[in-house]
Design an enzyme around this catalytic site. Structure first.
Site, mmCIF file in Angstrom:
data_model
loop_
_atom_site.group_PDB
_atom_site.id
_atom_site.type_symbol
_atom_site.label_atom_id
_atom_site.label_comp_id
_atom_site.label_asym_id
_atom_site.label_seq_id
_atom_site.Cartn_x
_atom_site.Cartn_y
_atom_site.Cartn_z
ATOM 1 N N ASP A 126 44.033 61.070 49.288
ATOM 2 C CA ASP A 126 43.211 62.380 49.280
ATOM 3 C C ASP A 126 43.673 63.347 50.405
ATOM 4 O O ASP A 126 43.151 64.474 50.233
ATOM 5 C CB ASP A 126 41.753 61.843 49.623
ATOM 6 C CG ASP A 126 41.037 60.837 48.613
ATOM 7 O OD1 ASP A 126 41.796 60.755 47.637
ATOM 8 O OD2 ASP A 126 40.014 60.307 48.965
ATOM 9 N N SER A 166 42.151 52.995 51.220
ATOM 10 C CA SER A 166 42.858 52.586 49.989
ATOM 11 C C SER A 166 44.358 52.709 50.250
ATOM 12 O O SER A 166 45.072 51.743 49.858
ATOM 13 C CB SER A 166 42.438 53.330 48.822
ATOM 14 O OG SER A 166 41.098 53.202 48.736
ATOM 15 N N GLY A 167 44.732 53.892 50.715
ATOM 16 C CA GLY A 167 46.196 54.284 50.794
ATOM 17 C C GLY A 167 47.003 53.585 51.838
ATOM 18 O O GLY A 167 48.261 52.910 51.679
ATOM 19 N N ALA A 176 41.477 56.725 43.994
ATOM 20 C CA ALA A 176 42.202 55.475 44.043
ATOM 21 C C ALA A 176 43.097 55.129 42.852
ATOM 22 O O ALA A 176 44.199 54.498 43.364
ATOM 23 C CB ALA A 176 41.020 54.316 44.243
ATOM 24 N N CYS A 182 39.836 58.459 35.985
ATOM 25 C CA CYS A 182 38.469 58.735 36.348
ATOM 26 C C CYS A 182 37.491 57.965 35.440
ATOM 27 O O CYS A 182 37.467 58.592 34.164
ATOM 28 C CB CYS A 182 38.169 60.115 36.319
ATOM 29 S SG CYS A 182 36.452 60.543 37.056
ATOM 30 N N LYS A 238 41.961 63.666 43.130
ATOM 31 C CA LYS A 238 42.144 62.666 44.398
ATOM 32 C C LYS A 238 41.043 61.445 43.646
ATOM 33 O O LYS A 238 40.033 61.194 43.880
ATOM 34 C CB LYS A 238 41.365 63.256 45.670
ATOM 35 C CG LYS A 238 42.229 64.519 45.876
ATOM 36 C CD LYS A 238 41.589 65.153 47.290
ATOM 37 C CE LYS A 238 42.199 66.271 47.575
ATOM 38 N NZ LYS A 238 43.841 66.347 47.847
ATOM 39 N N CYS A 287 37.344 62.049 43.493
ATOM 40 C CA CYS A 287 36.712 61.353 42.332
ATOM 41 C C CYS A 287 35.903 62.714 41.691
ATOM 42 O O CYS A 287 34.466 62.529 41.657
ATOM 43 C CB CYS A 287 35.944 60.029 42.452
ATOM 44 S SG CYS A 287 35.788 59.592 40.753
HETATM 45 P P1 FAD Z 1 40.237 56.630 52.057
HETATM 46 O O1 FAD Z 1 40.216 55.281 51.160
HETATM 47 O O2 FAD Z 1 38.904 57.338 52.231
HETATM 48 O O3 FAD Z 1 40.672 56.128 53.383
HETATM 49 C C1 FAD Z 1 40.777 57.025 54.536
HETATM 50 C C2 FAD Z 1 41.009 56.263 55.932
HETATM 51 O O4 FAD Z 1 41.290 57.122 56.934
HETATM 52 C C3 FAD Z 1 39.428 55.605 56.248
HETATM 53 O O5 FAD Z 1 39.437 54.275 56.449
HETATM 54 C C4 FAD Z 1 38.952 56.334 57.380
HETATM 55 O O6 FAD Z 1 38.171 55.478 58.398
HETATM 56 C C5 FAD Z 1 40.303 56.770 58.204
HETATM 57 N N1 FAD Z 1 40.345 57.767 58.901
HETATM 58 C C6 FAD Z 1 39.912 59.009 58.737
HETATM 59 N N2 FAD Z 1 40.147 60.019 59.975
HETATM 60 C C7 FAD Z 1 40.879 59.140 60.703
HETATM 61 C C8 FAD Z 1 41.416 59.346 62.051
HETATM 62 N N3 FAD Z 1 41.342 60.437 62.541
HETATM 63 N N4 FAD Z 1 42.074 58.315 62.437
HETATM 64 C C9 FAD Z 1 42.440 57.180 62.060
HETATM 65 N N5 FAD Z 1 41.721 56.726 60.799
HETATM 66 C C10 FAD Z 1 41.112 58.035 60.259
HETATM 67 N N6 FAD Z 1 38.559 56.585 42.627
HETATM 68 C C11 FAD Z 1 38.873 55.952 41.689
HETATM 69 O O7 FAD Z 1 40.080 55.896 41.404
HETATM 70 N N7 FAD Z 1 38.134 55.619 40.503
HETATM 71 C C12 FAD Z 1 36.670 55.768 40.410
HETATM 72 O O8 FAD Z 1 36.087 55.501 39.771
HETATM 73 C C13 FAD Z 1 36.318 56.717 41.866
HETATM 74 N N8 FAD Z 1 34.987 56.795 42.051
HETATM 75 C C14 FAD Z 1 34.600 57.270 43.371
HETATM 76 C C15 FAD Z 1 33.297 57.163 43.597
HETATM 77 C C16 FAD Z 1 32.782 57.726 44.611
HETATM 78 C C17 FAD Z 1 31.175 57.833 45.003
HETATM 79 C C18 FAD Z 1 33.508 58.041 45.848
HETATM 80 C C19 FAD Z 1 33.091 58.394 47.318
HETATM 81 C C20 FAD Z 1 34.934 58.020 45.590
HETATM 82 C C21 FAD Z 1 35.538 57.489 44.505
HETATM 83 N N9 FAD Z 1 36.876 57.448 44.109
HETATM 84 C C22 FAD Z 1 37.073 56.814 42.784
HETATM 85 C C23 FAD Z 1 37.879 57.927 44.952
HETATM 86 C C24 FAD Z 1 38.391 56.948 45.822
HETATM 87 O O9 FAD Z 1 37.725 56.134 46.398
HETATM 88 C C25 FAD Z 1 39.302 57.502 47.011
HETATM 89 O O10 FAD Z 1 40.342 58.586 46.124
HETATM 90 C C26 FAD Z 1 40.539 56.687 47.569
HETATM 91 O O11 FAD Z 1 39.665 56.037 48.477
HETATM 92 C C27 FAD Z 1 41.387 57.452 48.343
HETATM 93 O O12 FAD Z 1 42.102 56.759 49.411
HETATM 94 P P2 FAD Z 1 42.849 57.449 50.786
HETATM 95 O O13 FAD Z 1 43.378 56.119 51.473
HETATM 96 O O14 FAD Z 1 43.228 58.475 50.467
HETATM 97 O O15 FAD Z 1 41.223 57.660 51.447
HETATM 98 C C1 UQ1 Z 2 43.451 52.003 38.681
HETATM 99 O O1 UQ1 Z 2 44.574 51.769 38.777
HETATM 100 C C2 UQ1 Z 2 42.457 52.196 39.613
HETATM 101 O O2 UQ1 Z 2 43.124 51.839 41.134
HETATM 102 C C3 UQ1 Z 2 42.940 50.577 41.306
HETATM 103 C C4 UQ1 Z 2 41.253 52.510 39.711
HETATM 104 O O3 UQ1 Z 2 40.416 52.528 40.933
HETATM 105 C C5 UQ1 Z 2 39.419 51.829 41.187
HETATM 106 C C6 UQ1 Z 2 40.790 52.712 38.643
HETATM 107 O O4 UQ1 Z 2 39.350 53.322 38.651
HETATM 108 C C7 UQ1 Z 2 41.329 52.810 37.221
HETATM 109 C C8 UQ1 Z 2 40.686 53.269 35.875
HETATM 110 C C9 UQ1 Z 2 42.720 52.471 37.482
HETATM 111 C C10 UQ1 Z 2 43.743 52.361 36.038
HETATM 112 C C11 UQ1 Z 2 43.700 51.044 35.583
HETATM 113 C C12 UQ1 Z 2 43.847 50.797 34.340
HETATM 114 C C13 UQ1 Z 2 43.953 49.289 34.013
HETATM 115 C C14 UQ1 Z 2 43.556 51.694 33.286
#
Ligand code: FAD
Ligand code: UQ1
Length: 450
Positions: free
Chosen positions: A336, A53-54, A346, A379, A344, A201
């Site tokens: 994260d 995501s990030g 998205a 969340c 932590k 999450c």
């Molecule tokens: P990630 O999106 O996890 O990306 C990390 C990337 O780094 C991955 O693609 C991985 O392959 C890569 N990577 C790892 N190690 C290496 C390496 N050594 N070299 C190169 N690449 C590597 N968030 C919300 O906002 N709302 C929700 O409702 C929500 N519900 C969730 C429910 C569940 C069950 C889960 C699992 C997560 C949920 N999240 C939610 C959390 C959200 O998905 C994460 O917080 C978000 O994806 C974090 O983004 P990131 O870029 O930090 O990490």
């Molecule tokens: C949000 O911005 C976001 O990122 C795309 C999420 O991730 C999946 C969310 O779950 C939520 C709730 C938001 C916040 C967005 C609004 C419109 C309240």
């Protein structure tokens, strides 16, 4: 039509890659990504580690600043996942296939995808190393490596997942097993766990409990289910307003919550889970289960733990307001893998991405970062198949609600936002660098309110 790159190999491939890149620089809209780079360069102005995501979001934003040809993402995975939907996949409300797309399709066009794993960071020399033996240098580094799932820290896992009655929404491999266990449930304990580590999450471990309870009710099995949430924490949720609303639901629906209980072993062949009491070291107890949902222990990715960019706990050590690294000024962190003291998610990543873009832009001009991240995170607490409490809060665990109504109430509108609007917004806006969180909506909805 067969793409030209698919029929060319060897030295011609490098020439072709250079030609395509050059063409994209000169001839308007760049090529769409069809595969990982044929011939990655060894230096980029902006190098992004991790294409989750990030990483993808920041690459899209950086492309607009410095041009696609000056940005690369290092990411080994062929597929990119929208993880938030796994909560609904585990409860049978969405298909797993809807959560993933080819990584090639989300890398911003023209940005180099280096399909490899980062194995070493060397910020003193402005370079990183990959598992295929490449050294890549950078002017600016963005670290977005996410959080690591440590199932192996629980005795009996991950091998125990070969047995039925056990699942985990946190893993693409195990999330469908949650749905299977729910459907197969007959009678007994349905146990949901929360580990003794930071997690992503933090609401997800209990969301699947509420969904399971609703499923049991819908299918006439509720009276046969003893629903237990065993959490390592001492509270149900870190923000008082939402914790109070959740406590009411827990009482109404007759759910059992045991605090300071940490899952340490799963005997999946016998359907037994072993917990330690964190208040009484050495005291353990065994519970039989008919269904077990495991939230695994998590930690910073191993590659970061031992690297110079980590703090003592292994997280990327960034300034909590600017997201700039505390010791290496050309290094930044998002999401994260950082030590930002917020939950932590998205949603947090979205808000951080707007701040980080601003920080990097000013650093690039030798100016001091001005925009400050307030810790915004969100969340959507799914409490049933058509109900969500939308928690939104800041660094001080103060509610920071977008909508002009009380978000601690369960609502259908917020469920629809979580289940349908958010995925659309994620794939089409956030990953393209056009979604920096809902702060502008919050300001709009609260115009004129004190
Ligand atoms: P990630 O999106 O996890 O990306 C990390 C990337 O780094 C991955 O693609 C991985 O392959 C890569 N990577 C790892 N190690 C290496 C390496 N050594 N070299 C190169 N690449 C590597 N968030 C919300 O906002 N709302 C929700 O409702 C929500 N519900 C969730 C429910 C569940 C069950 C889960 C699992 C997560 C949920 N999240 C939610 C959390 C959200 O998905 C994460 O917080 C978000 O994806 C974090 O983004 P990131 O870029 O930090 O990490
Ligand atoms: C949000 O911005 C976001 O990122 C795309 C999420 O991730 C999946 C969310 O779950 C939520 C709730 C938001 C916040 C967005 C609004 C419109 C309240």
């Amino acid at each position: 039509m067969t793409p030209l790159s698919a029929v060319v190999s060897g030295p011609h491939a490098r020439l072709l890659a250079w030609f395509l890149r050059r063409g994209s620089q000169l001839a308007g809209p760049p090529q769409l990504h069809t595969a990982a780079s044929l011939a990655a360069r060894s230096h980029y102005e902006v190098l992004v580690l991790g294409g989750g995501s990030g990483g993808v979001t920041m690459a899209a934003r950086m492309k607009r600043k410095v041009g696609a040809e000056n940005v690369a993402i290092v990411e080994p995975s062929e597929r990119h996942f929208y993880q938030p939907i796994w909560t609904l996949v585990g409860a049978g409300a969405k298909q797993l296939s809807s959560s993933g797309r080819p990584t090639a399709s989300v890398i911003p066009s023209g940005v180099e995808w280096i399909k490899a794993r980062v194995v070493e960071l060397n910020p003193d020399k402005n370079c990183i190393h990959t598992d295929n033996g490449k050294e890549i240098s950078y002017k600016y580094l963005i670290i977005a490596l996410g959080i690591q799932l440590d199932y192996g820290k629980i005795k009996g896992l991950p091998e125990g997942f070969v047995h039925p009655k056990i699942g985990s929404n946190y893993s693409v491999k195990m999330v469908e097993k949650t749905w299977k266990a729910l459907q197969d449930f007959k009678e007994g304990n349905a146990i949901f766990t929360f580990p003794n580590t930071p997690v992503k999450c933090a609401g997800a471990p209990q969301k699947i409990m509420y969904l399971s309870e609703a499923y049991f009710r819908k299918t006439g099995k509720r009276s046969k289910a003893n629903i237990i949430f065993n959490t390592s924490l001492g509270t149900i949720f870190g923000v008082k307003k939402y914790a109070a609303a959740l406590q009411e639901i827990i009482q109404e629906r007759n759910l059992t919550v045991n605090y300071k209980q940490n899952l340490i072993e799963v005997r999946a062949d016998k359907q037994e889970a072993v917990f330690e009491n964190l208040d009484k070291p050495g005291e353990t107890h065994v519970i039989s289960y008919e269904m077990l949902h495991v939230t695994p222990p998590m930690s910073s990715p191993d590659v970061l733990k031992m690297s110079p960019v980590a703090d003592a706990a292994g997280w990327v050590d960034v300034d909590k307001e600017t997201l700039q690294h505390k010791r290496f000024p050309n290094v930044f962190g998002i999401g994260d893998c950082t030590n930002l003291p917020t939950s932590k998610t998205a949603a947090a990543v979205a808000a951080q991405s707007g701040i980080l873009e601003r920080t990097i832009s000013l650093i690039m001009k030798n100016q001091t970062p001005t925009k400050k991240y307030d810790g915004y995170t969100s969340c959507p607490l799914v409490t049933g198949y058509n109900r969500v409490i939308l928690a939104e809060f800041d660094y001080d665990a103060r509610p920071l609600e977008t909508f002009p109504f009380d978000q601690s109430k369960e609502r259908l509108s917020m469920y629809l936002m979580k289940a349908d609007l958010m995925p659309f917004l994620y794939w089409n806006m956030m990953l393209r660098g056009y979604w920096g969180g809902p702060a502008f909506l919050r300001k709009f909805f609260h115009l004129g309110m004190s």
